[in-house]
Design a protein around this motif. Structure first.
Motif, mmCIF file in Angstrom:
data_model
loop_
_atom_site.group_PDB
_atom_site.id
_atom_site.type_symbol
_atom_site.label_atom_id
_atom_site.label_comp_id
_atom_site.label_asym_id
_atom_site.label_seq_id
_atom_site.Cartn_x
_atom_site.Cartn_y
_atom_site.Cartn_z
ATOM 1 N N GLU A 49 27.692 70.324 12.875
ATOM 2 C CA GLU A 49 26.983 69.271 13.612
ATOM 3 C C GLU A 49 26.468 68.195 12.668
ATOM 4 O O GLU A 49 26.587 67.003 12.952
ATOM 5 N N ALA A 50 25.893 68.615 11.552
ATOM 6 C CA ALA A 50 25.367 67.656 10.580
ATOM 7 C C ALA A 50 26.484 66.781 10.015
ATOM 8 O O ALA A 50 26.316 65.578 9.817
ATOM 9 N N ALA A 51 27.632 67.393 9.759
ATOM 10 C CA ALA A 51 28.780 66.654 9.230
ATOM 11 C C ALA A 51 29.259 65.620 10.244
ATOM 12 O O ALA A 51 29.509 64.458 9.902
ATOM 13 N N ARG A 52 29.398 66.041 11.507
ATOM 14 C CA ARG A 52 29.879 65.123 12.539
ATOM 15 C C ARG A 52 28.888 63.968 12.760
ATOM 16 O O ARG A 52 29.299 62.824 12.969
ATOM 17 N N GLU A 53 27.622 64.275 12.737
ATOM 18 C CA GLU A 53 26.622 63.220 12.909
ATOM 19 C C GLU A 53 26.669 62.236 11.745
ATOM 20 O O GLU A 53 26.474 61.033 11.918
ATOM 21 N N SER A 54 26.954 62.755 10.559
ATOM 22 C CA SER A 54 27.027 61.872 9.388
ATOM 23 C C SER A 54 28.241 60.953 9.469
ATOM 24 O O SER A 54 28.195 59.817 8.996
ATOM 25 N N SER A 55 29.320 61.410 10.090
ATOM 26 C CA SER A 55 30.502 60.550 10.213
ATOM 27 C C SER A 55 30.248 59.417 11.213
ATOM 28 O O SER A 55 30.737 58.302 11.034
ATOM 29 N N GLU A 56 29.470 59.697 12.263
ATOM 30 C CA GLU A 56 29.093 58.642 13.206
ATOM 31 C C GLU A 56 28.188 57.624 12.516
ATOM 32 O O GLU A 56 28.334 56.408 12.725
ATOM 33 N N PHE A 57 27.274 58.119 11.721
ATOM 34 C CA PHE A 57 26.384 57.252 10.947
ATOM 35 C C PHE A 57 27.198 56.385 9.983
ATOM 36 O O PHE A 57 26.955 55.179 9.842
ATOM 37 N N GLU A 58 28.190 57.002 9.345
ATOM 38 C CA GLU A 58 28.992 56.293 8.345
ATOM 39 C C GLU A 58 29.827 55.182 8.962
ATOM 40 O O GLU A 58 30.042 54.136 8.335
ATOM 41 N N LYS A 59 30.326 55.378 10.173
ATOM 42 C CA LYS A 59 31.133 54.362 10.833
ATOM 43 C C LYS A 59 30.364 53.042 10.959
ATOM 44 O O LYS A 59 30.934 51.960 10.784
ATOM 45 N N VAL A 60 29.090 53.143 11.248
ATOM 46 C CA VAL A 60 28.268 51.948 11.427
ATOM 47 C C VAL A 60 28.032 51.252 10.098
ATOM 48 O O VAL A 60 28.243 50.036 9.961
ATOM 49 N N ILE A 61 27.604 52.005 9.098
ATOM 50 C CA ILE A 61 27.297 51.363 7.819
ATOM 51 C C ILE A 61 28.571 50.942 7.082
ATOM 52 O O ILE A 61 28.527 50.050 6.232
ATOM 53 N N TRP A 62 29.717 51.593 7.416
ATOM 54 C CA TRP A 62 30.970 51.180 6.797
ATOM 55 C C TRP A 62 31.331 49.755 7.217
ATOM 56 O O TRP A 62 31.718 48.932 6.393
ATOM 57 N N ARG A 63 31.219 49.491 8.507
ATOM 58 C CA ARG A 63 31.547 48.153 9.003
ATOM 59 C C ARG A 63 30.635 47.112 8.368
ATOM 60 O O ARG A 63 31.086 46.019 7.990
ATOM 61 N N GLU A 64 29.361 47.434 8.218
ATOM 62 C CA GLU A 64 28.429 46.519 7.563
ATOM 63 C C GLU A 64 28.834 46.290 6.104
ATOM 64 O O GLU A 64 28.762 45.166 5.597
ATOM 65 N N ALA A 65 29.271 47.363 5.447
ATOM 66 C CA ALA A 65 29.677 47.267 4.042
ATOM 67 C C ALA A 65 30.933 46.408 3.885
ATOM 68 O O ALA A 65 31.081 45.686 2.890
ATOM 69 N N GLU A 66 31.852 46.490 4.845
ATOM 70 C CA GLU A 66 33.070 45.670 4.789
ATOM 71 C C GLU A 66 32.717 44.185 4.837
ATOM 72 O O GLU A 66 33.247 43.387 4.052
ATOM 73 N N LEU A 67 31.834 43.825 5.747
ATOM 74 C CA LEU A 67 31.451 42.423 5.890
ATOM 75 C C LEU A 67 30.690 41.937 4.660
ATOM 76 O O LEU A 67 30.905 40.807 4.182
ATOM 77 N N GLU A 68 29.816 42.782 4.144
ATOM 78 C CA GLU A 68 29.060 42.435 2.935
ATOM 79 C C GLU A 68 29.997 42.249 1.743
ATOM 80 O O GLU A 68 29.863 41.307 0.965
ATOM 81 N N ALA A 69 30.964 43.147 1.615
ATOM 82 C CA ALA A 69 31.906 43.076 0.492
ATOM 83 C C ALA A 69 32.763 41.822 0.574
ATOM 84 O O ALA A 69 33.009 41.153 -0.443
ATOM 85 N N LEU A 70 33.226 41.497 1.764
ATOM 86 C CA LEU A 70 34.068 40.314 1.932
ATOM 87 C C LEU A 70 33.325 39.058 1.508
ATOM 88 O O LEU A 70 33.871 38.210 0.789
ATOM 89 N N GLU A 71 32.091 38.945 1.925
ATOM 90 C CA GLU A 71 31.288 37.776 1.556
ATOM 91 C C GLU A 71 31.024 37.745 0.051
ATOM 92 O O GLU A 71 31.138 36.695 -0.592
ATOM 93 N N ALA A 72 30.713 38.896 -0.520
ATOM 94 C CA ALA A 72 30.357 38.959 -1.934
ATOM 95 C C ALA A 72 31.530 38.620 -2.851
ATOM 96 O O ALA A 72 31.371 37.904 -3.850
#
Length: 331
Positions: A264-287
């Motif tokens: 359960e903890a692993a699956r919840e972490s993957s849902e969490f990661e999906k959100v911050i991954w998209r944010e990281a992609e946009l941040e990286a592109l700009e940077a």
């Protein structure tokens, strides 16, 4: 029996004997099961942050009876070395790219097929459904159990010289993972594939050992490879997810309740990661653009045409053809 296994688990790595001795003593005193997790990413990477989140959730779910010690930045070895440590029980968990794992679990070669997924939503539908669940268990006979997939976005090429078409890759030495599928893909596109460890890639780029590489935007940015390679081609040729694994030698000694908490903890972490991954992609592109990197968006069909032979080769294996058809028919 279990106590002996956990002792072996804590003291298995000679290179960290002193540290593990201290950790092991703490475990005996506190009676808390601590699973050691090693991976090769920087602590600012979204996947590492997801693992920290998983640790917090596991602690909460288990009431403190279970925990995870995380060792980033290849402290415990490369991805391949970490997999080998899992197989003998000297390491409890790791995160690797499915591109590296295909050397241990051949069916995962499917993720290395260029342009396999239509888009981000299609990828998640396949990974989070019956197909993904079956693939997580495909390494059980190798003592490797998958717990969840982490989004690793799409991989694109980056080089020291301008690239817009497959012809621009002709003769370029391009770093790839230790993946036969990735090696074949680069060959099909006219490049010269060169397997190099991720931790050694920055120096290899600096010294001209390779002319470029391929990876997702956050990894390109966080590794500072943009300091050497000033051209990023958003061809999004593959979308290889990361996979979180646990050694079956450790998994088999957990109770059903402990397994449930961890899963359960692993699956919840993957849902969490999906959100911050998209944010990281946009941040990286700009940077990277602010750092002077030229970002181009090519005609993907020109790249897709160059790799059709890979699909023909994979389809010669009935099991792989069945898997490819199942993924492509996923809504």
């Amino acid at each position: 029996m279990k106590q002996n296994r956990w002792k072996k688990y804590f003291f298995g790595s000679a290179s960290l004997l002193l540290l593990l001795t201290v950790v092991g003593c703490q475990e005996i005193i506190s009676d808390t099961k601590v699973i050691k997790l090693g991976h090769g990413l920087d602590t600012s990477h979204p996947v590492h942050k997801a693992m920290v989140y998983m640790k917090e959730r596991l602690h909460e779910k288990s009431g403190g009876s279970m925990s995870i010690d995380i060792y980033p930045n290849q402290q415990l070895g490369s991805e391949r070395e970490s997999l080998e440590l899992l197989q003998i029980g000297s390491l409890g968990m790791t995160k690797v790219s499915t591109g590296v794992l295909e050397n241990f679990v051949p069916k995962l070669r499917v993720f290395g097929l260029p342009f396999l997924f239509r888009d981000r939503e299609h990828r998640f539908s396949a990974l989070e459904g019956e197909i993904g669940e079956a693939l997580l268990d495909d390494g059980l006979d190798k003592r490797l159990k998958g717990l969840t997939f982490y989004d690793a976005g799409s991989r694109s090429f980056y080089t020291k010289t301008p690239i817009e078409t497959p012809e621009d890759l002709q003769g370029l030495k391009l770093r790839v993972m230790e993946s036969n599928t990735a090696i074949n893909m680069v060959k099909q596109l006219g490049g010269s594939p060169t397997p190099i460890s991720w931790g050694e890639l920055y120096t290899a780029l600096q010294q001209g050992i390779v002319d470029g590489a391929e990876n997702n935007l956050p990894s390109f940015y966080l590794s500072r490879h943009y300091e050497v390679c000033k051209y990023y081609l958003v061809d999004e040729h593959t979308a290889l997810p990361d996979i979180l694994l646990i050694s079956t030698l450790i998994w088999d000694e957990l109770s059903e309740q402990e397994r449930k908490w961890l899963k359960e903890a692993a699956r919840e972490s993957s849902e969490f990661e999906k959100v911050i991954w998209r944010e990281a992609e946009l941040e990286a592109l700009e940077a990277i653009q602010e750092a002077g990197v030229t970002v181009t968006y090519p005609d993907k069909d020109k790249f897709r045409e160059k790799v059709t032979a890979m699909y023909d080769e994979f389809s010669e294996d009935p099991e792989m053809k069945k898997l490819i058809d199942a993924i492509q028919s996923t809504k």
